[in-house]
Structure formats: C-alpha cells, structure tokens
Design a protein around this motif. Structure first.
Motif, PDB file in Angstrom:
ATOM      1  N   ALA A 180       0.749  -1.238  -0.144  1.00 14.48           N
ATOM      2  CA  ALA A 180       0.102  -0.016   0.174  1.00 14.48           C
ATOM      3  C   ALA A 180       0.997   1.314  -0.073  1.00 14.48           C
ATOM      4  CB  ALA A 180      -0.819   0.125   1.353  1.00 14.48           C
ATOM      5  N   ASN A 181       2.394   1.250   0.456  1.00 16.15           N
ATOM      6  CA  ASN A 181       2.957   2.400   0.342  1.00 16.15           C
ATOM      7  C   ASN A 181       3.938   2.441  -0.959  1.00 16.15           C
ATOM      8  OD1 ASN A 181       2.376   2.875   3.286  1.00 16.15           O
ATOM      9  ND2 ASN A 181       3.617   1.462   3.976  1.00 16.15           N
ATOM     10  N   ASN A 182       3.600   1.621  -1.595  1.00 16.72           N
ATOM     11  CA  ASN A 182       4.228   1.886  -3.074  1.00 16.72           C
ATOM     12  C   ASN A 182       3.723   2.882  -3.865  1.00 16.72           C
ATOM     13  OD1 ASN A 182       4.994   1.325  -5.868  1.00 16.72           O
ATOM     14  ND2 ASN A 182       5.701  -0.741  -5.133  1.00 16.72           N
ATOM     15  N   ALA A 185       0.817   2.886  -5.980  1.00 12.25           N
ATOM     16  CA  ALA A 185      -0.160   2.450  -5.366  1.00 12.25           C
ATOM     17  C   ALA A 185      -1.729   2.977  -5.640  1.00 12.25           C
ATOM     18  CB  ALA A 185      -0.014   2.034  -3.874  1.00 12.25           C
ATOM     19  N   ASN A 186      -1.655   4.178  -5.960  1.00 13.74           N
ATOM     20  CA  ASN A 186      -2.765   5.059  -5.995  1.00 13.74           C
ATOM     21  C   ASN A 186      -2.899   5.548  -7.219  1.00 13.74           C
ATOM     22  OD1 ASN A 186      -3.517   4.642  -3.448  1.00 13.74           O
ATOM     23  ND2 ASN A 186      -1.875   5.584  -2.733  1.00 13.74           N
ATOM     24  N   LYS A 187      -2.500   5.212  -8.347  1.00 13.43           N
ATOM     25  CA  LYS A 187      -2.559   5.634  -9.671  1.00 13.43           C
ATOM     26  C   LYS A 187      -2.708   4.669 -10.802  1.00 13.43           C
ATOM     27  CE  LYS A 187       1.068   7.652 -11.341  1.00 13.43           C
ATOM     28  NZ  LYS A 187       1.310   7.035 -12.827  1.00 13.43           N
ATOM     29  N   GLU A 188      -3.192   5.079 -11.951  1.00 15.57           N
ATOM     30  CA  GLU A 188      -3.132   4.211 -13.130  1.00 15.57           C
ATOM     31  C   GLU A 188      -1.933   4.106 -13.674  1.00 15.57           C
ATOM     32  OE1 GLU A 188      -5.316   4.029 -17.508  1.00 15.57           O
ATOM     33  OE2 GLU A 188      -5.936   5.008 -15.874  1.00 15.57           O
ATOM     34  N   ASN A 261      -1.429  -5.485   4.058  1.00 20.51           N
ATOM     35  CA  ASN A 261      -1.501  -4.168   3.532  1.00 20.51           C
ATOM     36  C   ASN A 261      -1.152  -3.950   2.142  1.00 20.51           C
ATOM     37  OD1 ASN A 261      -1.819  -1.337   4.006  1.00 20.51           O
ATOM     38  ND2 ASN A 261       0.357  -1.068   4.586  1.00 20.51           N
ATOM     39  N   VAL A 263      -2.104  -3.459  -2.275  1.00 16.07           N
ATOM     40  CA  VAL A 263      -3.110  -2.696  -3.204  1.00 16.07           C
ATOM     41  C   VAL A 263      -3.049  -3.504  -4.496  1.00 16.07           C
ATOM     42  CG1 VAL A 263      -3.365  -0.743  -4.375  1.00 16.07           C
ATOM     43  CG2 VAL A 263      -2.929  -0.614  -1.941  1.00 16.07           C
ATOM     44  N   ARG A 265      -3.841  -3.126  -8.760  1.00 14.26           N
ATOM     45  CA  ARG A 265      -3.974  -2.144  -9.647  1.00 14.26           C
ATOM     46  C   ARG A 265      -3.888  -3.099 -11.150  1.00 14.26           C
ATOM     47  NH1 ARG A 265      -6.032   1.557  -8.227  1.00 14.26           N
ATOM     48  NH2 ARG A 265      -5.535   2.720 -10.179  1.00 14.26           N
TER      49      ARG A 265
END
Length: 311
Positions: A180-182, A185-188, A261, A263, A265
C-alpha cells in the motif's frame, strides 16, 4: 511337458470346454451355449486334438469325464473367471477405498480450488488420503512419470500435449499487486512506469523466465526483475516491505490480500492479457480409471458445475 504355442490355440474353445465338462453331453452343452449341436461336436474334436485326450468318454448311461478332464475341470473354470475379471471394468467403492490421491500444483491455487474436496472425502471416502505437493517442479513431467494423479496449472505442457486431459477449475484475470505504500499504489500505471519499476515473480518450476518477461520480449520491451520466488506464500511479505510489483492471477491476489496491507492495480493498457484458465490436468493412462473419474466428479461438484466434456 510338451511346449504349447498359445497362438495356435483358439482360446474360445475353453468356453465350450467348460460347458462340456459340466454338462457331460454335447446336446446340453449346445443348448447352454446357444450353439448348434454340430458346432459343439466340431469344437469337441478340436479340443481332443489340443489336449491329446478324449475328454468325454462313453459310459453305461451316456458320457463320463476322462481322467485328464477331471484334472483340468477346476482349472478351466478358474482360468475363465480370471479372464473375465481382467476384461471386466474395475470397480471403485469410495466408502471402502484406501487409495492415495496425489495432486501437485501451486499452494494457493490448490487451496482455492481443491479445499472442499477434503470435506467430500471425509463424508464419502473416509479411508482415502490426499497428498498435495506444491514444491517447484514441472508438473507435466510428474504426470508423465506417473508420480502424481493430478496437476493444477494455469499453463499447458510444452511438449506431449496429447498425453494429457484437462478440465477447467476456474477463470481469473491478471493484475498487479504491491504494498500500500508503493508510490504506484494510488494511480493508473503506465507502460513506462511498469517497465521502470522493480519486479518479483513466482516460478512454479523453479526456473525462468517469467510469463510476463516472455510476453515483453515479444513486444521488444523489458522490465527489471530482482526477485524470484517458488511459492506464492511469500509475496505479501515482500510487497509490504519493498517497492516490488508482482503480476498474479486476481483470484490469488484476493486470497493473499486478506489481512495484509496490499493494493491491486490493473495492468497497463498496452499489456492487457486475456483471462487465465486454471486447469486440472491428468495423464491419458488414467482417463478411464474409476477412481480418477470419481475424484474429477467430486471436484466438479464442489465447484458447483457439471463435469465438462474432457478433451
């Protein structure tokens, strides 16, 4: 004892011989065999020549057995019974069977698709055992050597495909999993970002390259792999503590991510791959074995589907 050439002997005559030895009369033997009396008489003549013995001899009230016929009467019945047993389809009773079912494949995939099989065995085949082998290996070689009964795999054999049968256990997409901290982790994730990242992969045979690396080579692209695992069980730990990306079947990611923890994608659009079928494989030598058929039916039942056509 004279040497006997079995190729020169019509073994069908043994059926006639059994009837003659029991009925002690050509007419009754013919009725029993649903043959004509002349045909049985001719068979008797051939039997007398084969055994160098009259077999049936006239007596005061009909026919009696020669001494040789008395000696072989029990053996003939036993031989015919053994032949019938060899030809007859073998029987399998799960309630009393003590057979061991040997299955090889990735640990998580076997847990995902085969876990309910143990419940079935507990209820219907309590004496049978299951051995699950998730060590890195070429599972198709193990099937070919008869080391295992079944293999679970999302991939097919490299050679000798006609040796194997298979049925689909499930279908899953492929995706990227990371901690999750990569930073990704929060993008395309774009293709360049994917290629510039550091990667790990799971090698079920203990050898490389990974499936994705082969695919990238066809596209004349390359990524950086720094870790090769031989089991899925360590993926979550490495994702949580490093910046590594893994590409895995979605069904396995969902199981790995429980309480972790992590994510998930989607793969970059340029790397979209078709869904992956997970198969149960077995060797052609066991395709008609009743135990194998029963196990396949139980697995299909636990997956809430009908047994598919086996190719």
């Amino acid at each position: 004892m004279r040497e006997v050439n079995l190729r020169s002997i019509d073994l069908n005559l043994l059926v006639v011989l059994e009837a003659l030895l029991e009925e002690r009369q050509v007419t009754k033997a013919a009725e029993r065999l649903n043959m004509s009396q002349p045909a049985v008489s001719r068979a008797l003549q051939r039997l007398r020549h084969t055994f160098s013995d009259p077999l049936l001899v006239r007596s005061g009230d009909g026919y009696d057995l020669s001494e040789r016929a008395k000696q072989i009467s029990t053996d003939v019945k036993s031989v015919l019974a053994n032949i019938k047993q060899i030809i007859a389809e073998p029987q399998f009773d799960p309630a009393t069977s003590k057979q061991i079912i040997q299955i090889a494949g990735p640990d998580l995939e076997m847990a995902l698709y085969l876990s309910d099989l143990l419940g079935v065995l507990q209820d219907t085949a309590p004496l049978m055992q299951v051995e699950l082998d998730s060590r890195p290996a070429d599972y198709f070689e193990m099937l070919a050597r008869d080391d295992i009964h079944f293999a679970v795999s999302g991939f097919g054999p490299n050679v000798g495909e006609d040796q194997f049968h298979r049925t689909v256990l499930g279908q899953t997409g492929l995706a990227i999993v990371m901690g999750a901290n990569n930073p990704l982790a929060n993008k395309e994730i774009t293709l360049d970002e994917y290629l510039n990242a550091r990667h790990g992969y799971v090698s079920l045979t203990g050898q490389g390259p990974a499936f994705m690396d082969t695919h990238l080579k066809e596209l004349r692209r390359k990524r950086t792999t720094v870790l090769r695992l031989t089991s899925f069980m360590g993926v979550a730990d490495f994702c949580e503590t490093t910046d590594l990306l893994f590409m895995l079947p979605v069904s396995l990611i969902e199981r790995l991510a429980i309480g972790r923890n992590l994510v998930t994608r989607p793969l970059p659009t340029d790397l979209k791959l078709p869904d992956l079928n997970i198969y149960l494989y077995w060797h052609a030598r066991h395709h008609n074995d009743p135990m194998h058929r029963w196990v396949r039916e139980q697995i299909a039942h636990t997956l809430n589907k009908k047994v598919p056509n086996m190719r």
